[in-house]
Each structure stands twice: as C-alpha cells, then as structure tokens.
Design an enzyme around this catalytic site. Structure first.
Site, PDB file in Angstrom:
ATOM      1  N   ASP A  28       0.817  -1.219   0.000  1.00 61.34           N
ATOM      2  CA  ASP A  28       0.000   0.000   0.000  1.00 61.34           C
ATOM      3  C   ASP A  28       0.848   1.266   0.000  1.00 61.34           C
ATOM      4  OD1 ASP A  28      -2.289  -1.531   0.103  1.00 61.34           O
ATOM      5  OD2 ASP A  28      -2.453  -1.431   2.298  1.00 61.34           O
ATOM      6  N   ARG A 108       0.249   5.030  17.730  1.00 58.91           N
ATOM      7  CA  ARG A 108      -0.128   5.998  16.698  1.00 58.91           C
ATOM      8  C   ARG A 108       0.265   7.439  17.040  1.00 58.91           C
ATOM      9  NH1 ARG A 108       0.349   2.253  13.229  1.00 58.91           N
ATOM     10  NH2 ARG A 108      -1.461   0.981  12.797  1.00 58.91           N
ATOM     11  N   ASP A 137      -7.300   3.952  13.190  1.00 61.90           N
ATOM     12  CA  ASP A 137      -5.956   4.512  13.059  1.00 61.90           C
ATOM     13  C   ASP A 137      -5.920   5.815  12.267  1.00 61.90           C
ATOM     14  OD1 ASP A 137      -4.711   2.671  14.664  1.00 61.90           O
ATOM     15  OD2 ASP A 137      -4.487   1.220  13.056  1.00 61.90           O
ATOM     16  N   SER A 188      -5.231  -9.132   8.441  1.00 63.09           N
ATOM     17  CA  SER A 188      -4.562  -7.836   8.498  1.00 63.09           C
ATOM     18  C   SER A 188      -4.002  -7.700   9.908  1.00 63.09           C
ATOM     19  CB  SER A 188      -5.582  -6.734   8.208  1.00 63.09           C
ATOM     20  OG  SER A 188      -5.049  -5.504   8.619  1.00 63.09           O
TER      21      SER A 188
HETATM   22  N1  ARG Z   1      -8.606  -2.488  16.406  1.00 60.65           N
HETATM   23  C1  ARG Z   1      -7.347  -2.140  16.939  1.00 60.65           C
HETATM   24  C2  ARG Z   1      -7.284  -0.664  17.244  1.00 60.65           C
HETATM   25  O1  ARG Z   1      -8.063   0.054  16.750  1.00 60.65           O
HETATM   26  C3  ARG Z   1      -6.194  -2.596  16.120  1.00 60.65           C
HETATM   27  C4  ARG Z   1      -6.189  -2.281  14.664  1.00 60.65           C
HETATM   28  C5  ARG Z   1      -4.913  -2.741  14.086  1.00 60.65           C
HETATM   29  N2  ARG Z   1      -4.880  -2.875  12.705  1.00 60.65           N
HETATM   30  C6  ARG Z   1      -4.747  -4.059  12.038  1.00 60.65           C
HETATM   31  N3  ARG Z   1      -4.551  -4.008  10.787  1.00 60.65           N
HETATM   32  N4  ARG Z   1      -4.842  -5.194  12.644  1.00 60.65           N
HETATM   33  O2  ARG Z   1      -6.471  -0.224  17.992  1.00 60.65           O
END
Ligand code: ARG
Length: 432
Positions: A28, A108, A137, A188
């Site tokens: 990506d 983040r 995110d 993912s």
């Molecule tokens: N749902 C979690 C959060 O919002 C993790 C998201 C992580 N992304 C992934 N591609 N698994 O903090």
C-alpha cells in the site's frame, strides 16, 4: 523523554512541495509513493518508524528511494515508545473495554509526532499515511497530527483511491514498483512491542473460534509446558525494572516478558470491540507481556494504594483508555488524567511473583517496602492486633444514617402504601 534514534537521508532542494509519508515497506505505502507524486504533484519523503514490529527499516529506506521518494528516514522509536507511551499506559492499567491493552492505539500518537518532526525539518506541507476509511488509526493519525501541527494538511491515499488489491498489484507492476515479497497472510495485522493485532479473514465471523494460524506470538495453551513458569517482576514507581532479579532496560524487559508469557500461551484476546467510527468489529490480539505486566502492576497497586485511590483510579483508567483508543492522546484531558495517574505511582515499588501456566498469568505473591498490608491487623491467628471492641461502635456509626432513614420513613411509608392499595382496588373512572 526518551529520544528516538534516526538514520537520515535528507531531501535535496526542490521546487515541488513535499509530503512526509509514513512508510511501512508494504504494498500500500509503496504504491502510495508513486501515487502521491502523480496525483498530488508532491515530492515524497518516506519515514519508517520502528516501534518493535518485524521488518528491516534500513531496507525500507532503500526500497522507498528506489520507488522514487526524494528522501527516506528510518527511525528507531522503540525506546521512546516504551518509556513515553507504554509505561504511562501500564501505570494507568489501560485496557480498552476492559480487555484490549491498546497496543496499536498507543503507538499511533508517537508515529504522528515523529512524522510531524520530520515534516518540520523538511519544510513539508503535507503528511500522508496508509490508513483506510473504516478504522480507528486514520482518526488517531489525523487528530494527533492536527494537535501537534494544525497547519499541516493530511493525505490518506487509501481513503482517496478506489483500487482493489489486484489493481494495486497491476499499478505496481506498470510503474516498476517492487512488490514486497511477504508470505501470504489471510489477516490484516499490526505489531509493536506491546502486542499484535489481527483482523479480517475468517476472524470476521464473530461466532467462530479464531484459528490457530492467526496466532504468532503465543503457543496454544494446549501445547504450553506442563510445568508452570514463575517470574518475579520488580517495579519502581509503577514501572517494571527487573525480571527475576535482573535489571533490564524497558525495551528488553518488554521483549523478555512477551517471550516468557507467550511460551506459556498467555495473552490471547478475543474481542468484539467498538470502533470509534461506530462499527463493531471482531479482532484478536496477542499481548503476552502487556497482559502479564498489567496484572502484576494492578496487584502491586492493590498492596500499596488506599481503597479510595484504587476505586477512583479505576474511573480515571477507563477514561484514559477511551482517550487513548479515540486518538486523543495529545489532549488537555489526557494530560490531566496522566498527571493524576503519575501522582498515584509514588509508592508502587516492589516485587510481584506471577505464575504463567497454560494460558493463565496468575499473581501468586507480592511485596513492597510501602505495603499497607499489615499481617498483625489481618490475621485470624495468634498475634492479632485488631481491637475487636472497636467493631461494634464502628458499625453503629456506619449504620446510623440507614437507621435514621428507616425510622423517619416508617410511619410515612405506611400511609403511602395504604393509599396505593386503595387505588388498586377502586378502578379508575373512565373519561367520556
Ligand atoms: N482495532 C485495533 C485498534 O483500533 C487494532 C487495529 C490494528 N490494525 C490491524 N490491521 N490489525 O487499535
């Protein structure tokens, strides 16, 4: 504040405006380099940030430059992540909805901060990231960047473009973008020191058990050793500083705990969570170190903090976790809550003994020079120091308000009850 080590490859002077791209080295963000040049006419500065995920940041620099970025940075932010984001969250026993240690969420704001630092250094007007439109995110990045540098504009190529994965691969092939060779993963995932997140694929069926192949950091509790592993974690002012008596720097300590707990099948989390964007989603996590350290920390707090502080801190912890999840790390409320949490940690020093066994991390002992546990007061055996004659007087005073209410309401309640009885037996008059 911990500093982040940087390997810099700064951009030469150019007429075009610049965008700083959070570059993971994956498909990506590799496609995004070329896409930003073509669709926004920008020079791309790629930044790879190491928060403890697998992958070679140095290789990322080479890849980004080969795709066409005018500069590339590799930043080792593991120490800063551990000290400035993980430890404050641990002090707050931060668990979103009581279950998810926020591993992805708390990385983040740090990534956003480092992107802003590079943007300022490079004189970039834009920051870009590879988040999609459905997750948390994107919110965390956009809001954190806005809080730190309100004039920087944000681009999210994957929110803008409408390419499927196949189209992305086509685009990459046409543009000579090397397609990262990664073993096919049906999920993912996102990883850093504090944990591994996993979503998509069969995990989306919330009624089914996550398949074994969705786990990487933890062994199945069924296959974990038949003998427990005991581990002693030393804390100073709320921060873990040693494992089994050996002092360890933050990053090493977390890595060690992930290993010990992961080998014992500890830290698997199955969560139907409420995303900030209003979607319920089923995600799984592996946070062996986080789960164990939070349990140990909570237990030590139980020994050294008063009942009042413990119960009030619970409220603060919940709000802290929501703010972290919701992308509000750099907010005045977060500053205020963190100051409260910090003030509670002064005496959270001691050693906690944890038993890791087939998926469970159980605290089996704790001690502290500041312990409020007094065996003389607690014991039912010989040596009891508690003054038994004081109990009766205490209970009389404790119950006094209730006794007062009961006798004050007694006669009045009788009248109310009688009226209610009467009303029930005489049917209401019908209106015409
Ligand atoms: N749902 C979690 C959060 O919002 C993790 C998201 C992580 N992304 C992934 N591609 N698994 O903090």
């Amino acid at each position: 504040m911990a500093s982040s080590k940087k390997k810099v490859n700064a951009a030469p002077k150019s007429e075009r405006k610049k965008v700083v791209l959070a570059y993971s080295g994956g498909l990506d963000t590799s496609v995004a380099i070329r896409w930003l040049q073509e669709n926004h006419d920008l020079d791309v500065v790629a930044v790879s940030i190491d928060v403890g995920q697998p992958g070679d940041m140095e290789k990322n620099i080479d890849r980004a430059k080969s795709i066409g970025s005018v500069a590339a940075y590799a930043i080792d932010a593991r120490e800063a992540f551990a000290e400035d984001y993980v430890w404050p969250s641990l002090k707050a026993n931060a668990l979103y909805q009581g279950i998810y240690p926020l591993s992805t969420a708390i990385a983040r704001p740090l990534i956003a901060k480092l992107l802003v630092d590079v943007a300022k250094k490079e004189g970039a007007d834009f920051i870009a990231h590879g988040c999609t439109a459905k997750g948390n995110d994107q919110v965390r990045f956009d809001v954190s960047i806005a809080a730190l540098a309100p004039n920087i504009k944000i681009l999210a190529p994957m929110r803008e473009w409408v390419m499927t994965r196949e189209e992305e691969i086509d685009y990459a092939k046409k543009n000579g973008i090397p397609i990262p060779v990664k073993k096919a993963c049906p999920y993912s995932t996102d990883e850093n020191l504090w944990g591994r997140s996993c979503e998509c694929g069969v995990i989306e069926d919330a009624s089914k058990e996550p398949p074994e192949d969705s786990h990487e950091w933890t062994v199945s509790p069924l296959k974990a050793p038949d003998k427990p592993t005991y581990v002693e974690i030393g804390f100073e002012r709320g921060v873990p500083v040693s494992v089994d008596g050996r002092k360890l720097p933050p990053v090493e300590l977390i890595v060690r705990m992930n290993k010990l707990a992961g080998e014992n099948g500890v830290g698997r989390i199955d969560h139907v969570e409420d995303r900030l964007v209003g979607i319920k989603s089923r995600e799984t996590y592996e946070c062996p170190g986080a789960v164990t350290l939070i349990k140990a920390h909570q237990s030590l707090e139980g020994l050294v903090l008063t009942r009042d502080v413990l119960s009030f801190k619970k409220l603060v912890e919940q709000r802290f976790s929501e703010l972290a999840y919701d992308g509000l790390w750099f907010s005045p409320l977060m500053d205020a809550l963190s100051a409260f949490v910090e003030s509670t940690q002064k005496y959270v020093t001691g050693v906690v003994r944890v038993k890791l066994y087939k998926g469970s991390a159980e605290v089996v002992g704790r001690e502290s020079p500041y312990s409020l546990y007094n065996e003389g007061l607690a014991t039912y055996a010989k040596g009891d120091e508690f003054d038994h004659t004081s109990a009766e007087g205490f209970i009389y005073v404790w119950g006094l308000p209730l006794r007062t209410v009961a006798s004050a309401h007694k006669d009045k309640m009788k009248v109310v009850d009688e009226k209610a009885e009467k009303a029930k037996s005489s049917p209401a008059k019908k209106r015409k």
